[in-house]
Design an enzyme around this catalytic site. Structure first.
Site, PDB file in Angstrom:
ATOM      1  N   ASP A   1       0.833  -1.196   0.000  1.00 45.20           N
ATOM      2  CA  ASP A   1       0.000   0.000   0.000  1.00 45.20           C
ATOM      3  C   ASP A   1       0.872   1.252   0.000  1.00 45.20           C
ATOM      4  OD1 ASP A   1      -1.889   1.995   0.582  1.00 45.20           O
ATOM      5  OD2 ASP A   1      -3.107   0.588   1.722  1.00 45.20           O
ATOM      6  N   ASP A   2       0.845   2.004  -1.082  1.00 41.81           N
ATOM      7  CA  ASP A   2       1.621   3.259  -1.167  1.00 41.81           C
ATOM      8  C   ASP A   2       3.126   3.036  -1.283  1.00 41.81           C
ATOM      9  OD1 ASP A   2      -0.741   4.650  -0.849  1.00 41.81           O
ATOM     10  OD2 ASP A   2      -0.207   5.581   1.068  1.00 41.81           O
TER      11      ASP A   2
ATOM     12  N   CYS B   1      -5.402   4.696  -3.569  1.00 41.37           N
ATOM     13  CA  CYS B   1      -5.692   3.281  -3.290  1.00 41.37           C
ATOM     14  C   CYS B   1      -6.895   2.692  -4.011  1.00 41.37           C
ATOM     15  CB  CYS B   1      -5.888   3.076  -1.797  1.00 41.37           C
ATOM     16  SG  CYS B   1      -4.585   3.758  -0.786  1.00 41.37           S
TER      17      CYS B   1
ATOM     18  N   ASP C   1      -0.409  -0.496  -4.862  1.00 43.72           N
ATOM     19  CA  ASP C   1      -1.559   0.144  -5.510  1.00 43.72           C
ATOM     20  C   ASP C   1      -1.167   1.441  -6.211  1.00 43.72           C
ATOM     21  OD1 ASP C   1      -1.149   1.365  -3.051  1.00 43.72           O
ATOM     22  OD2 ASP C   1      -3.169   0.999  -2.294  1.00 43.72           O
ATOM     23  N   ASN C   2      -0.333   2.238  -5.548  1.00 46.02           N
ATOM     24  CA  ASN C   2       0.127   3.504  -6.134  1.00 46.02           C
ATOM     25  C   ASN C   2       1.480   3.839  -5.524  1.00 46.02           C
ATOM     26  OD1 ASN C   2      -2.347   4.219  -4.022  1.00 46.02           O
ATOM     27  ND2 ASN C   2      -0.444   5.318  -3.595  1.00 46.02           N
TER      28      ASN C   2
END
Ligand SMILES: *[C@@H]1O[C@H](CO)[C@@H](O)[C@H](O)[C@H]1NC(C)=O
Ligand SMILES: *[C@@H]1O[C@H](CO)[C@@H](O)[C@H](O)[C@H]1NC(C)=O
Ligand SMILES: *[C@@H]1O[C@H](CO)[C@@H](O)[C@H](O)[C@H]1NC(C)=O
Ligand SMILES: *[C@@H]1O[C@H](CO)[C@@H](O)[C@H](O)[C@H]1NC(C)=O
Ligand SMILES: *[C@@H]1O[C@H](CO)[C@@H](O)[C@H](O)[C@H]1NC(C)=O
Ligand SMILES: *[C@@H]1O[C@H](CO)[C@@H](O)[C@H](O)[C@H]1NC(C)=O
Length: 575
Positions: free
Chosen positions: A41-42, A77, A320-321
């Site tokens: 995540d991130d 996200c 996700d990003n």
């Protein structure tokens, strides 16, 4: 019995599939392959967090293929995850935010995707599907069962509002009520669940898909009497002392002396030393939080090895990003079109995947669902906006000449810092962009909803410090192209892509040149197309809006563009 049927079907499909569609990379194993997908995540590429993950390097980078030009198309996200699991751009899912009304789990359900996304499709194809970790934002302790996410053989989801509470997470297993893990370190809880699901999958003796989605290295979020407080991520106690000297890489766009970017980014003030020091602390906490993820990856590989799974399992690792800290003077966060936010890790390891190899092929999250379909021999859906990413040696070799060379980037809403300083929400953070990398050129072109334009020559200016379209800029050439002519092409490509769907997204130049003679920016730069591109309707926003309402987005290619033919202009057939 069931397995024999799947295997028979598998062989039959194998012999008739169109090589073109699958890139010839469907597995030729007797038994359909498994997929293990790890989604952080991130996680950034440009803050170099992967350098601090020796076990991801050992098991994935050294033994697989690293996609250097992998992008998320919407850098936040929920939209990114929905795109990843539907194969559709955010403008086609209309999941454009993390919370309702424009995004989050309730919007995902409302848009009908709970019966039309990867887990459901994989089950329909005979797969067992397992998941643990964060699914989507706003999937929480109140709505987890209304309805339950569809498509899972077994699942154990992290739920809001505890998803980013590193020491008091809440997990929800199958039909059980949510269970609080007060005092336990979230990634360690998650690792155990992942190992259990892996064993469950092997015992079931069917081909399987397992997704493991830790919340690290996202900022920690606590609910303090109704106020959501952001803080640096928290590591497992055993990792608190690591990397005492690590700092955000001091590349040229790090907290620069002169402003950069456009719109709200260009108006940011330089950060003071207190702020920079704290952001370095935030960075170290991210690296420390990733250590438990690194160990979990090792734990998964250990088990896959002893369970004899590695020969017939594709393992994906992505995020996700991306993330920025201090770049262009921004506080820690994502949500912009800068390279730090959109260029993200993608590593694939598995049968026939090149070992210790880095590819420059341009790929995006929109391609992931199609990629998994291609590996598992499932006929591709017509409404996929993306196409299979070549992952096997032969598919990569065959594709390097003719693969799409751009990614369409889009965003709606606001951007906010996730550290403790400058918690302003920056409105009007709505934009469309084109990231394009081809033979001899490397550009990013973006148009904000305020109609400010940006163009970066990423071969000369990888840190995006010089906006060639900034008022007063005098640079006339970029990678050998006249800037004006280049912008005319990029703008038309963006127009053709910003509201495309299905084939029109997959074959970007065909909507402009239906004869198929133009397949790249280089082809489109030919002088004989100058007038055609000059006369194209330009991308122009009507106004800034926080969600996707077509009225705000100005001319749509479908209605107002024209296509090129040697004998003159032609209106698109679909008008
Ligand atoms: C990976 O390849 C590089 C050269 O491209 C080499 O220096 C390195 O030793 C290789 N690593 C492994 C684990 O094989
Ligand atoms: C942990 O979360 C539970 C709800 O899942 C809550 O009841 C409890 O008060 C929380 N504990 C702390 C220390 O915040
Ligand atoms: C946050 O805490 C307050 C009370 O302290 C509670 O009323 C509210 O529901 C909580 N918010 C979330 C999203 O759980
Ligand atoms: C540094 O900047 C932060 C964020 O703008 C501000 O809150 C703080 O007061 C500043 N500190 C000093 C010493 O100037
Ligand atoms: C947002 O953009 C609109 C134009 O659509 C402009 O009128 C407004 O001032 C901008 N607001 C901010 C906060 O920048
Ligand atoms: C996207 O969803 C929003 C919120 O429900 C809605 O207002 C908008 O019209 C939708 N856009 C499209 C193109 O359907």
């Amino acid at each position: 019995m069931r397995l024999a049927l799947i295997a028979a079907l598998w062989t039959a499909v194998n012999s008739v599939t169109a090589q073109q569609q699958f890139l010839g990379q469907q597995s030729d194993a007797v038994r359909p392959p498994n997929i293990v997908f790890i989604l952080t995540d991130d996680q950034d590429v440009h803050l170099q967090s992967l350098d601090y993950m020796p076990l991801v390097q050992k098991h994935l980078i050294d033994k697989g293929t690293y996609y250097d030009k992998h992008y998320c198309t919407t850098a936040v996200c929920c939209p990114a995850r929905v795109t990843l699991m539907t194969g559709k751009a955010a403008h086609n899912t209309n999941i454009t935010d993390v919370n309702p009304p424009y995004g989050g789990y309730p919007k995902f359900v409302k848009q009908g995707f709970n019966s039309a996304y990867l887990p459901v499709w994989l089950q329909e194809a005979g797969y067992n599907v397992y998941y643990t970790g964060k699914l989507f934002n706003a999937h929480n302790v109140d709505n987890y069962d209304s309805p339950y996410p569809a498509g899972f053989t077994s699942h154990d989801f992290l739920l809001d509002p505890f998803t980013y509470n590193y020491m008091n997470s809440s997990f929800q297993h199958n039909q059980d009520p949510p269970q609080s893990h007060e005092g336990e370190y979230v990634t360690d809880v998650l690792a155990q669940k992942a190992y259990n699901l892996l064993e469950e999958a092997v015992e079931a003796d069917r081909p399987f898909f397992l997704m493991v989605a830790p919340s690290a290295p996202h900022a920690d979020i606590q609910n303090n009497s109704g106020t959501l407080t952001f803080d640096a991520p928290i590591s497992a106690p055993r990792h608190v002392h690591l990397f005492p000297d690590a700092k955000v890489p001091r590349i040229s766009n790090f907290n620069p002396d002169i402003p950069s970017g456009a719109n709200w980014i260009r108006r940011l003030e330089q950060q003071n030393m207190t702020n920079v020091d704290w952001n370095d602390h935030f960075h170290r906490q991210r690296l420390r939080a990733l250590q438990a993820v690194d160990e979990m990856v090792d734990g998964l590989f250990d088990r896959m090895e002893s369970l004899d799974l590695l020969e017939n399992t594709y393992i994906f690792y992505s995020s996700d990003n991306g993330f920025h800290i201090g770049n262009h003077r921004m506080q820690p966060g994502k949500s912009t079109g800068c390279e730090e936010d959109i260029n993200i890790p993608l590593i694939v390891r598995g049968p026939n995947v090149p070992i210790n190899y880095t590819t420059q092929l341009v790929t995006s999250h929109t391609d992931i669902a199609a990629t998994i379909f291609s590996l598992l021999n499932i006929p591709l859906r017509e409404d996929f906006d993306g196409s299979p990413i070549p992952v096997t040696t032969s598919a990569i070799a065959a594709s390097s000449q003719k693969r799409r060379e751009h990614v369409q980037i889009e965003y709606w809403g606001f951007a906010g810092g996730e550290g403790i300083y400058d918690r302003r929400l920056h409105q009007n953070n709505t934009f469309k962009g084109i990231r394009i990398v081809g033979g001899g050129y490397n550009f990013y072109y973006q148009i904000w909803c305020t109609n400010e334009h940006e163009l970066y020559d990423m071969s000369k200016d990888p840190q995006q410090m010089v906006n060639l379209l900034q008022e007063g800029n005098t640079v006339e050439m970029a990678s050998g192209y006249a800037v004006g002519k280049l912008v005319a092409r990029l703008d038309a490509l963006l127009m053709a892509q910003k509201s495309c769907n299905g084939e029109r997204c997959r074959e970007p130049w065909k909507s402009l040149h239906p004869d198929g003679k133009v397949g790249s920016l280089e082809d489109a730069m030919a002088e004989r197309f100058d007038r055609f591109y000059d006369e194209q309707v330009k991308v122009e926003w009507e106004y800034c809006h926080n969600g996707y309402v077509p009225e705000a987005e100005g001319p749509m290619f479908e209605n107002e563009g024209a296509m090129f033919r040697d004998d003159g202009f032609m209106w698109p057939e679909w008008v």
